[in-house]
Write an enzyme that holds these catalytic residues in place. Structure first.
Site, PDB file in Angstrom:
ATOM      1  CB  CYS A  14      -0.928   0.022   1.208  1.00  0.00           C
ATOM      2  SG  CYS A  14      -0.051   0.117   2.758  1.00  0.00           S
ATOM      3  CB  CYS A  17       4.587  -0.241   1.734  1.00  0.00           C
ATOM      4  SG  CYS A  17       3.393  -1.323   2.505  1.00  0.00           S
ATOM      5  CG  ASP A 451      11.900  23.716 -36.241  1.00  0.00           C
ATOM      6  OD1 ASP A 451      12.332  24.825 -36.569  1.00  0.00           O
ATOM      7  OD2 ASP A 451      12.283  22.628 -36.739  1.00  0.00           O
ATOM      8  CG  ASP A 650      13.825  18.695 -36.984  1.00  0.00           C
ATOM      9  OD1 ASP A 650      13.799  19.916 -36.702  1.00  0.00           O
ATOM     10  OD2 ASP A 650      14.160  18.258 -38.095  1.00  0.00           O
ATOM     11  CG  ASP A 654      14.124  23.064 -33.267  1.00  0.00           C
ATOM     12  OD1 ASP A 654      13.970  24.271 -33.529  1.00  0.00           O
ATOM     13  OD2 ASP A 654      14.019  22.148 -34.111  1.00  0.00           O
TER      14      ASP A 654
END
Lengths: 770, 68
Positions: A14, A17, A451, A650, A654
């Site tokens: 649980c 723990c 971009d 990409d 960027d």
């Protein structure tokens, strides 16, 4: 030195723990961060290796009562997890075979005095000594695990769900035994033994454990599916001989042959042959992708039609599949910010419930019993009256029902189980979330900035317009230009050659070719003199194109590069080349805008080109001519206006903006820098996956919210009812066994609700499937 | 005596004292209202058990922190 390690902890049941393990680790000097995932049993620890060692961590976790292992590779972990789960299923199934039949017999025996059942049920079954005999093995064999675990924990100062079970079962059994052996003791006498409560409570808790063990593993199905894609063998060509080797033994540079129907063992580049490859398992793309010489192939995908050879470029841990598995694993082990509240509550839950249980006992003992107790009152869904139960028996029953009904398991599982399912669903659709935080933030996005080059556009020029002069027709003009440019290495020349080939023209060699630096080319094709280049080339060669200036201006206003062509000294026409939009861009942007997301574009390109592309894509917010560092500033500006911003890109340029954005979305085919900086990676580089990523994020967060509402709501509603808040007004009381059933169902229902996410399909994928 | 068993003993002394104390207070209060003996004794035991469960996880880490 800052280090990080992933450990596997077993025995956590649980959220309490989770709190204990995190606290034990954070108490070690040198540990800066400890994140525990209850659903996977994974613990990620960031620490200073000069101040603390892994052995200290192992000891700290063992000291609070859990087993710990250093994390092995994903396959071994899955095997170990599966083995442990199967063992738990077996154990609880065995317990169920004992507890359920005996519990039901106890219930039938207890019901003998109701509804005239005494005519059917033999008298001995209702005898308290008989009930004691059949209930005792249920408690001793079925419920023993809870007593042992809770005592082990208590000795170390740790409380968990087992303690709630143990006190609930132990107390109800004890009352029953006292009422059997000493009926005058004041616990309600012979008719208030509640053996069925003790037995069924144990049975329900075991049922809950069993169901949890059955369903818990299903949330990690994504990893399992990905692991199953790993090919086992490779046909490697060494010394001109074809050898069948285990895929793990393939080296970089090995030449591998793949036949139809076979899995591609590692990543590589096709050197010979042609085929169509099913990449759906990695990229989510349902249509097989054509592969020819020079194309890349991904390990784990399936060759459909032809035979081809390829050269291995990435093997072992470096393959795309291995990296995807690692990313999904990391994402599933991470913790979302929304989990903090649930963790805090669950961490203090067990103690809080025991304090509440004590308060409930005091209240009903000193105040409530005298004022509201009615001997004819009964438990919900039960016909037996409480009768002569005394003040202590009544107060204690309510007190222990509070312990039994409360359930921190549901709180602990609510967020991580949904996050696991969400990141798995993303991977299934070619979207890799790097962490739970990325999923959570994606669901909140209101602005997406793209971009331009390579993201919205293909990133390479292609022919967009052919405008012939005089009697020339467009196809002849393009064909002739392609022949002239065949030996050119200029990107614009390559675009013309590709354009002609795409139209089906065979591009022959020119008779002669001359590059004119800064102007274009001059070539001789089939005895005709060709000039192809910029405006200056035409001017220096005195070729008149003034009649076509309007067209030139129009094309340039669209952001296109215009090339002028002359044949045998006369102007022959214009060929416009531009970086064109990817097919997916327009559709993706239309969907994003439809869902209420603001879409923008950032580019270092000139304003005219940027605006032309933006208008084709349907983007109205454009920032052009920006330097890479200014891209990040633009993101900051939007964030300062209160927007949750994602950047999709990409390239290396960027990276600052991807890092600055609330969510950086990197295109799979892009640079490694972008992929390392991004929070989400789109494997296919298809912008429609941005829409899918947002949908997966939103669907996951909906599940998290539903689960949390359910878990908090269940406890907030169930505990007061169990404490008897409705009793003075309605006479309703929850029996301990009914509380046990509710408790078992609460964590089960959270897991089941999460599993409904498995059926989720992103809108665009659904449309294509239809 | 190892440090671990020393901590366990000191902790036990604290949580047993607190739990026993609260159980005794309960027992003492119940003398004023004609509660049956079983309610007084049983109640005191239940109070003792719950208080021990509440105090153990508080006391043990505190003692550990102090003596380690």
């Amino acid at each position: 030195m800052e280090s990080s390690i992933t450990l596997t902890v077993t025995g956590m049941i649980c959220a309490a723990c989770v709190a204990h393990v995190e606290k034990a680790l954070k108490n070690l000097s040198g540990v800066t961060q400890a994140k525990v995932n209850l659903a996977t049993g994974r613990v990620v620890v960031e620490y200073d290796s000069q101040k603390t060692a892994v052995s200290d961590m192992v000891k700290a976790i063992t000291d609070v009562g859990f087993q710990v292992f250093e994390r092995a590779d994903a396959q071994s972990e899955l095997d170990r997890e599966q083995k442990a789960r199967e063992e738990e299923i077996r154990k609880q199934r065995r317990n169920m075979w004992l507890t359920w039949p005996l519990g039901l017999v106890a219930m039938i025996g207890t019901m003998r005095h109701m509804w005239g059942l005494d005519k059917i049920i033999p008298a001995f079954m209702a005898d308290n000594y008989f009930l004691m005999v059949i209930t005792t093995p249920v408690i001793v064999f079925g419920g023993w695990q809870f007593f042992v675990h809770s005592w082990r924990g208590l000795r170390r100062g740790v409380t968990d769900m087992n303690l709630l079970y143990a006190t609930g079962i132990g107390a109800s059994y004890l009352i029953a035994v006292i009422n059997t052996l000493w009926p005058e003791a004041g616990f309600g006498g012979r008719h208030a033994t509640f053996y069925e409560a003790a037995a069924l409570l144990t049975a329900f808790i075991i049922l809950g454990r069993y169901l949890e063990a059955l369903t818990r593993g299903r949330t990690s199905e994504a990893i399992r599916k990905l692991m199953s894609l790993k090919p086992k063998v490779a046909r490697v060509i060494r010394d001109d001989r074809e050898l069948e080797l285990p895929a793990d033994e393939v080296d970089i540079g090995d030449l591998i042959i793949v036949r139809p129907g076979e899995s591609i063992p590692v990543d590589g580049t096709v050197t010979d042959g042609y085929s169509a490859v099913d990449e759906s398992m990695i990229t989510g793309e349902s249509i097989p992708v054509e592969k020819k010489e020079g194309d890349g192939v991904i390990g784990g995908t399936i060759n459909k039609t032809g035979t081809f050879k390829f050269k291995a470029t990435k093997v072992g841990k470096d393959t795309a599949l291995a990296q995807i598995i690692s990313l999904v694993e990391t994402a599933q082990a991470s913790k979302a910010p929304i989990q903090k509240l649930a963790d805090f509550v669950a961490g203090h839950f067990i103690m809080g419930v025991h304090i509440l249980s004590l308060i409930v006992f005091f209240f009903w003992f000193f105040v409530g019993y005298d004022i509201w107790f009615m001997p004819e009152s009964r438990f919900l869904l039960s016909t037996g009256m409480l009768g002569a139960i005394g003040v202590f028996g009544f107060s204690m029953l309510l007190s222990l029902t509070v312990l039994v009904i409360s359930c921190p398991c549901a709180l602990g599982l609510a967020t991580p189980s949904a996050m696991m399912a969400g990141s798995g669903k993303g991977a299934e659709n070619g979207i890799l979330f790097k962490g739970a935080e990325a999923i959570e933030t994606t669901a909140k996005l209101d602005t997406i900035i793209f971009d331009k080059t390579g993201t919205l556009t293909r990133g390479e020029p292609s022919v967009t317009d052919v405008s012939p002069a005089g009697e020339w027709n467009p196809d002849d003009l393009l064909h002739l230009a392609a022949v002239a440019e065949k030996n050119s290495e200029h990107p614009l020349g390559e675009a013309i050659v590709n354009g002609a080939r795409e139209k089906g023209f065979e591009v022959e060699d020119a008779d002669s070719f001359e590059a004119i630096p800064g102007h274009g080319i001059a070539a001789q094709v089939k005895g005709r003199q060709l000039l192809l280049g910029n405006r200056r080339l035409m001017q220096t060669r005195n070729i008149d194109f003034t009649g076509h200036l309007a067209k030139v201006e129009y094309l340039e206003s669209m952001g296109k590069t215009v090339m002028f062509m002359a044949v045998d000294g006369s102007f022959a026409g214009l060929i416009a080349v531009a970086d064109t939009l990817k097919e997916s861009s327009v559709e993706a942007i239309r969907h994003l805008r439809y869902t209420g997301i603001r879409v923008g574009m950032l580019t270092g390109d000139n304003r005219r080109t940027a605006e032309a592309i933006a208008s084709q894509a349907g983007i109205d917010y454009v920032v052009a001519e920006v330097l890479p560092e200014d891209k990040a500033d633009e993101i900051i500006r939007l964030q300062q206006q209160g927007h949750k911003v994602a950047m999709v890109g990409d390239g290396i340029n960027d990276a600052p903006a991807l890092a600055q954005a609330d969510v950086g979305i990197a295109i799979g085919g892009g640079t490694d820098v972008a992929k390392e900086t991004g929070d989400i990676i789109l494997i296919r580089g298809d912008l429609r996956d941005v829409v899918s990523a947002i949908e997966v994020g939103r669907a996951t967060m909906n599940k998290v919210k539903q689960n949390l509402w359910w878990a908090f709501g269940y406890n907030l509603l169930g505990i007061p009812i169990a404490a008897g808040i409705l009793y003075p007004f309605t006479g309703w009381l929850v029996s301990p066994q009914l509380a046990g059933l509710f408790m078992a169902l609460s964590s089960f229902s959270v897991t089941m609700n999460t599993l409904t996410l498995r059926g989720f399909v992103p809108t665009l994928k659904k449309q294509y499937a239809a | 005596m190892s440090s671990e068993s020393r901590i366990a003993r000191i902790s036990a002394a604290w949580y047993l004292a607190v739990s026993g104390g609260l159980a005794l207070i309960f027992f003492f209060i119940t003398t004023f209202n004609n509660y049956p003996a079983v309610a007084r004794y049983g109640g005191a035991i239940w109070v003792f058990i719950l208080t021990m469960i509440i105090t153990m996880p508080i006391v043990i880490p505190l003692v550990k922190k102090k003596y380690e």
